[in-house]
Design an enzyme around this catalytic site. Structure first.
Site, PDB file in Angstrom:
ATOM      1  N   HIS A 119       0.833  -1.201   0.000  1.00  0.00           N
ATOM      2  CA  HIS A 119       0.000   0.000   0.000  1.00  0.00           C
ATOM      3  C   HIS A 119       0.866   1.248   0.000  1.00  0.00           C
ATOM      4  O   HIS A 119       2.041   1.230   0.403  1.00  0.00           O
ATOM      5  CB  HIS A 119      -0.933   0.015   1.225  1.00  0.00           C
ATOM      6  CG  HIS A 119      -0.235   0.390   2.509  1.00  0.00           C
ATOM      7  ND1 HIS A 119      -0.003   1.697   2.891  1.00  0.00           N
ATOM      8  CD2 HIS A 119       0.284  -0.369   3.509  1.00  0.00           C
ATOM      9  CE1 HIS A 119       0.614   1.738   4.054  1.00  0.00           C
ATOM     10  NE2 HIS A 119       0.808   0.478   4.452  1.00  0.00           N
ATOM     11  N   CYS A 120       0.307   2.328  -0.473  1.00  0.00           N
ATOM     12  CA  CYS A 120       0.861   3.662  -0.278  1.00  0.00           C
ATOM     13  C   CYS A 120      -0.258   4.461   0.394  1.00  0.00           C
ATOM     14  O   CYS A 120      -1.088   3.885   1.101  1.00  0.00           O
ATOM     15  CB  CYS A 120       1.335   4.280  -1.588  1.00  0.00           C
ATOM     16  SG  CYS A 120       0.101   4.308  -2.910  1.00  0.00           S
TER      17      CYS A 120
END
Length: 240
Positions: A119-120
């Protein structure tokens, strides 16, 4: 063992993915399974312990802009194994340099039976770029097919122009590494076979030399047996 090449129909089905998923806007706040045991999503998912536990996540790749370090951070270090990559979310950021570290982390996690969330902050540009490169090498796809593969599972992804350029560049990088590995494997196998032939030849030559030596000894013994009686007779004669 090399994977047999896919037919056009198999490749098309692989890229298109499940056809029974109707994308909804709110799904961008969720995560999607891109490959078996590999999920892609936004930071929001990584903050929900019940969601992570339901998915069976064991490892998390947290990719964040350095300016987001205060908010986008590992929330449950006692429950999951994290890899944190601090980058700059702009078109000049070099992702290719960081990708091998992320790939090794994901490979090791899945090989050990784990499940990985990448994820970011929004799961739109930065983390999808890493996942596209991972999928590209995993399935040995072109950059376009790898991008479509991920987009057909998380419709909202849109890597920025700089990341897209690096995704394109990575295709030639991974193909070169695959070609080099295949060359080393083939060349190593040939060298191994050649070595066996040389060893066999040496053993055979040694065996032949031993046989010649034994034959020579037998010939000397035979001569000695023929000469010995004459010597004895000569001695007797001289004594007489």
């Amino acid at each position: 063992m090399a994977t047999p090449p896919l037919t056009e129909e198999q490749l098309r089905d692989l890229i298109q993915g499940p056809g029974d998923v109707e994308w909804r806007y709110e799904m961008r706040r969720e995560c999607q399974e891109i490959l078996p045991n590999l999920w892609l999503g936004p930071f929001q998912v990584s903050k929900s312990l019940p969601t992570l536990q339901t998915l069976g996540v064991t490892h998390i790749v947290c990719i964040r802009d350095a300016k987001e370090a205060f908010s986008v951070r590992p929330r449950f270090p006692e429950s999951f194994i994290y890899l944190v990559l601090d980058v700059e979310d702009n078109e000049e950021q070099n992702l290719i340099r960081l990708f091998p570290l992320a790939k090794q982390f994901i490979d090791n996690a899945i090989a050990s039976g784990g499940r990985v969330l990448v994820h970011c902050n929004g799961g739109i540009s930065l983390s999808p770029a890493f996942v596209v490169m991972f999928v590209m090498q995993h399935h040995q796809l072109s950059w376009e097919n790898a991008l479509h593969y991920v987009q057909n599972r998380r419709y909202c992804i849109s890597p920025n122009g700089g990341f897209l350029t690096q995704i394109k560049e990575y295709e030639s990088i991974y193909k070169a590494s695959v070609a080099l590995a295949a060359y080393r494997h083939t060349n190593g196998a040939q060298n191994g076979q050649g070595g066996n032939r040389i060893v066999s030849h040496s053993v055979r030559r040694k065996r032949e030399d031993d046989e010649d030596e034994e034959e020579g000894l037998r010939e000397e013994d035979r001569k000695r047996m023929l000469v010995a009686p004459d010597s004895q007779d000569m001695d007797v004669t001289m004594d007489s």
